[in-house]
Scaffold this motif. Sequence first.
Motif, PDB file in Angstrom:
ATOM      1  N   ARG A   1       0.818  -1.214   0.000  1.00 20.51           N
ATOM      2  CA  ARG A   1       0.000   0.000   0.000  1.00 20.51           C
ATOM      3  C   ARG A   1       0.864   1.283   0.000  1.00 20.51           C
ATOM      4  NH1 ARG A   1      -5.367   1.417   2.186  1.00 20.51           N
ATOM      5  NH2 ARG A   1      -5.736  -0.742   2.743  1.00 20.51           N
ATOM      6  N   TYR A   2       1.894   1.311   0.860  1.00 22.69           N
ATOM      7  CA  TYR A   2       2.686   2.541   1.020  1.00 22.69           C
ATOM      8  C   TYR A   2       4.178   2.308   0.848  1.00 22.69           C
ATOM      9  CZ  TYR A   2      -1.531   4.052   3.513  1.00 22.69           C
ATOM     10  OH  TYR A   2      -2.805   4.349   3.863  1.00 22.69           O
ATOM     11  N   THR A   3       4.846   3.315   0.267  1.00 18.52           N
ATOM     12  CA  THR A   3       6.306   3.390   0.307  1.00 18.52           C
ATOM     13  C   THR A   3       6.656   4.696   1.007  1.00 18.52           C
ATOM     14  OG1 THR A   3       6.594   2.144  -1.733  1.00 18.52           O
ATOM     15  CG2 THR A   3       8.425   3.564  -1.093  1.00 18.52           C
ATOM     16  N   LEU A   4       7.614   4.644   1.910  1.00 22.91           N
ATOM     17  CA  LEU A   4       7.985   5.829   2.693  1.00 22.91           C
ATOM     18  C   LEU A   4       9.315   6.389   2.203  1.00 22.91           C
ATOM     19  CD1 LEU A   4       7.441   7.694   5.095  1.00 22.91           C
ATOM     20  CD2 LEU A   4       8.535   6.003   6.580  1.00 22.91           C
ATOM     21  N   LEU A   5       9.281   7.644   1.770  1.00 18.86           N
ATOM     22  CA  LEU A   5      10.489   8.297   1.271  1.00 18.86           C
ATOM     23  C   LEU A   5      10.612   9.703   1.857  1.00 18.86           C
ATOM     24  CD1 LEU A   5      10.214   7.470  -2.557  1.00 18.86           C
ATOM     25  CD2 LEU A   5      11.760   6.402  -0.924  1.00 18.86           C
ATOM     26  N   PRO A   6      11.847  10.128   2.158  1.00 14.07           N
ATOM     27  CA  PRO A   6      12.015  11.529   2.564  1.00 14.07           C
ATOM     28  C   PRO A   6      11.978  12.425   1.331  1.00 14.07           C
ATOM     29  CG  PRO A   6      14.137  10.415   2.551  1.00 14.07           C
ATOM     30  CD  PRO A   6      13.120   9.399   2.129  1.00 14.07           C
ATOM     31  N   ILE A   7      11.665  13.677   1.542  1.00 13.95           N
ATOM     32  CA  ILE A   7      11.685  14.630   0.429  1.00 13.95           C
ATOM     33  C   ILE A   7      12.185  15.960   0.974  1.00 13.95           C
ATOM     34  CG2 ILE A   7       9.296  15.467   0.708  1.00 13.95           C
ATOM     35  CD1 ILE A   7      10.216  14.655  -2.740  1.00 13.95           C
ATOM     36  N   VAL A   8      12.784  16.769   0.108  1.00 12.53           N
ATOM     37  CA  VAL A   8      13.254  18.081   0.573  1.00 12.53           C
ATOM     38  C   VAL A   8      12.069  19.032   0.627  1.00 12.53           C
ATOM     39  CG1 VAL A   8      15.578  17.748  -0.282  1.00 12.53           C
ATOM     40  CG2 VAL A   8      13.879  18.807  -1.755  1.00 12.53           C
ATOM     41  N   CYS A   9      12.300  20.147   1.268  1.00 12.49           N
ATOM     42  CA  CYS A   9      11.296  21.174   1.567  1.00 12.49           C
ATOM     43  C   CYS A   9      10.125  21.196   0.578  1.00 12.49           C
ATOM     44  CB  CYS A   9      11.959  22.535   1.575  1.00 12.49           C
ATOM     45  SG  CYS A   9      10.846  23.873   2.020  1.00 12.49           S
ATOM     46  N   LEU A  10       8.919  20.986   1.099  1.00 13.24           N
ATOM     47  CA  LEU A  10       7.726  20.951   0.251  1.00 13.24           C
ATOM     48  C   LEU A  10       7.097  22.335   0.085  1.00 13.24           C
ATOM     49  CD1 LEU A  10       6.169  17.614   1.530  1.00 13.24           C
ATOM     50  CD2 LEU A  10       6.882  18.065  -0.810  1.00 13.24           C
ATOM     51  N   GLY A  11       7.752  23.364   0.596  1.00 11.78           N
ATOM     52  CA  GLY A  11       7.257  24.727   0.383  1.00 11.78           C
ATOM     53  C   GLY A  11       5.974  25.020   1.134  1.00 11.78           C
ATOM     54  N   ALA A  12       5.827  24.430   2.295  1.00 18.82           N
ATOM     55  CA  ALA A  12       4.651  24.702   3.134  1.00 18.82           C
ATOM     56  C   ALA A  12       5.122  24.889   4.579  1.00 18.82           C
ATOM     57  CB  ALA A  12       3.640  23.573   3.019  1.00 18.82           C
ATOM     58  N   CYS A  13       6.225  25.646   4.724  1.00 15.82           N
ATOM     59  CA  CYS A  13       6.921  25.762   6.016  1.00 15.82           C
ATOM     60  C   CYS A  13       6.058  26.438   7.073  1.00 15.82           C
ATOM     61  CB  CYS A  13       8.214  26.534   5.828  1.00 15.82           C
ATOM     62  SG  CYS A  13       9.111  26.052   4.343  1.00 15.82           S
ATOM     63  N   ASP A  14       5.036  27.185   6.642  1.00 20.12           N
ATOM     64  CA  ASP A  14       4.139  27.809   7.622  1.00 20.12           C
ATOM     65  C   ASP A  14       3.208  26.766   8.233  1.00 20.12           C
ATOM     66  OD1 ASP A  14       3.092  27.581   5.059  1.00 20.12           O
ATOM     67  OD2 ASP A  14       1.779  29.323   5.235  1.00 20.12           O
ATOM     68  N   HIS A  15       3.213  25.559   7.702  1.00 13.76           N
ATOM     69  CA  HIS A  15       2.404  24.474   8.273  1.00 13.76           C
ATOM     70  C   HIS A  15       3.266  23.286   8.667  1.00 13.76           C
ATOM     71  CE1 HIS A  15      -1.444  26.388   7.644  1.00 13.76           C
ATOM     72  NE2 HIS A  15      -1.024  26.747   6.445  1.00 13.76           N
ATOM     73  N   ALA A  16       4.539  23.560   8.968  1.00 11.86           N
ATOM     74  CA  ALA A  16       5.461  22.480   9.351  1.00 11.86           C
ATOM     75  C   ALA A  16       5.007  21.824  10.656  1.00 11.86           C
ATOM     76  CB  ALA A  16       6.864  23.067   9.527  1.00 11.86           C
ATOM     77  N   PRO A  17       5.259  20.512  10.796  1.00 14.52           N
ATOM     78  CA  PRO A  17       5.823  19.585   9.814  1.00 14.52           C
ATOM     79  C   PRO A  17       4.761  19.141   8.789  1.00 14.52           C
ATOM     80  CG  PRO A  17       6.027  18.752  12.098  1.00 14.52           C
ATOM     81  CD  PRO A  17       5.066  19.882  12.115  1.00 14.52           C
ATOM     82  N   VAL A  18       5.240  18.851   7.584  1.00 13.59           N
ATOM     83  CA  VAL A  18       4.322  18.471   6.511  1.00 13.59           C
ATOM     84  C   VAL A  18       4.763  17.156   5.848  1.00 13.59           C
ATOM     85  CG1 VAL A  18       3.685  20.852   5.969  1.00 13.59           C
ATOM     86  CG2 VAL A  18       5.553  19.788   4.738  1.00 13.59           C
ATOM     87  N   LEU A  19       3.816  16.520   5.205  1.00 15.33           N
ATOM     88  CA  LEU A  19       4.139  15.385   4.343  1.00 15.33           C
ATOM     89  C   LEU A  19       3.184  15.383   3.153  1.00 15.33           C
ATOM     90  CD1 LEU A  19       1.772  13.035   4.654  1.00 15.33           C
ATOM     91  CD2 LEU A  19       3.055  12.386   6.656  1.00 15.33           C
TER      92      LEU A  19
END
Lengths: 416, 162
Positions: free
Chosen positions: B118-136
């Motif tokens: 169902r899921y694969t877990l990967l890190p990603i660099v800044c998603l450009g939503a830092c005002d709502h950190a933490p984000v995924l």
Amino acid sequence: MDKPLTRNLKPDGSAATLAEYQSTGGYEAWRKALRDLAPAQVVALVKDAGLKGRGGAGFPTGVKWSLIPQTPGQKYVVVNADEMEPGTFKDRRLLEGDPHLLLEGAALAAYAVGADTAYIFLRGEYIEAARRLEHALAEARAAGLLGRNILGSEFSLGIHLHTSAGRYICGEETALLNALEGKRANPRTKPPFPQIAGLWGKPTVVNNVETLCNVPGIVAQGAAWYKGLSRSQDAGTKLYGASGRVNRPGLWELPMGTPIREILEEHAGGMKPGYRLRGFLPGGASTDFLLPEHLDLAMDYETIQKAGSRMGTGTMIVLDDRTCPVRMVLNLERFFAQESCGWCTPCRDGLPWVARILEDLVEGRGRPEDLDQLAKLARFMGPGNTFCALAPGAAEPLQSALKYFRGDFERYVERG
Amino acid sequence: MNTDTGLDPEETAEIQAALTHYPDPAAASIEALKIVQHHRRWVSDEALAAVADLLGMPIAELEGVATFYNLIYRKPVGRKVVHYCDSVSCWLLGADEVRAHLCKRLGIGLGETTQDGRYTLLPIVCLGACDHAPVLMLGGQLHGDLDAAKLDTILAREQHRG
């Protein structure tokens, strides 16, 4: 106060439609340019207004445009919408909230430099922005604002959306051009500059999203109006932001030169209860730390540069007194090490080395000579020693942390 | 499956439509890889060779492009990819705890796929939503202001969707 960048942004975050955009004067500048202004006059307006690039480097936009040769032939405009600098979240808001503002800015840039094709280079993770830009492009084409012989003029322009697949280096102007051509996104040697030999070897202007969003206002209302928006020698307004342990993380359009204290205390609501301000990166991950003693400085290019940092993207990352600055720098350097394209040695080898030393420090394996080695590596990766600005940018938080938070680094060494 | 190119007619048509935006077919390389990935969830060696053939690029050159980008998957991934942001603003506000909770809830480490696919877990660099950190980002959908409770709610909703 006028807010030319954010006037159409809605609290619910939905995109302004073409009708909504036009109801606040949208595309009036575009009509005016096609009807009344020669391309050179548009360039002159932007130059007179003193608009500087909002992607981080702050190069004068009108000057950049005027470097495009006047000779006939294919030319391109490329919108740099590859916002991936950690701590930066301004272009996303413009792309998602007011896509027509960007399209009008890009169209004016294309008209000014004589380009009949423009590409919006959008980072792959901005999926919602892509959807809204495609919709806005379709609306603009259907309304005759883009396409062949726009609004009955002789000018034709096609704007294409190009979505990328995630890599920080793509935001570097020349790496972006390689990426857009379908190559690995390694930077190119300069000179020749993209204005002379850019996309597929043709004269090309690359501008950031926020930069282009300033252009319609300048063309519609003039250079004097634009300069009057500012509180400093740098013209216009700026999207400032703050993230970290502040009460109201967010983004605000304010006069250029707004004091940092006003941004952090008034707009961001100050530090969260129980936390004190220890320092901050004024404009994204690749800027030097500043301290509470710098709070009364004006946020503009020159003032922040004189204080030893850069305004960068204008979105501040706040370090609180309960977060370890060494670990924060480790997070930053890991990012830069991962995102280095590996094209030149100081960056490819230097950044993992920096990250490894920092890891050793925080895991209790630090040695006294490590701090000198970090300072040396920061110098080796500095301006002039590398192919592009990625490694010099990575050196900025490191060198300033060594200067301002040296005691924190030394404690790791002493504790062993 | 089209045996000439190894690509489905639908994939070929989508790639050919993308080619019209550029004077040089190679410029559509990332888009073409993303089209294939959209249909198959990842880009196999065979699919990559077929795309290279269609674009008139050497396989090695396209391989160099494919392996360069964070969002092109050269190994199979789950039905949804969970990208958690590991960059500075999210880190300041607890991204490490978010990752630990995600790993615990999904029973996998970074780069791994759940047993049920169902899921694969990967890190990603800044998603450009830092005002709502933490984000995924989960299956392309952004979620912000995360903590353990909110993560549980998101995963429960996903489970419900099947």
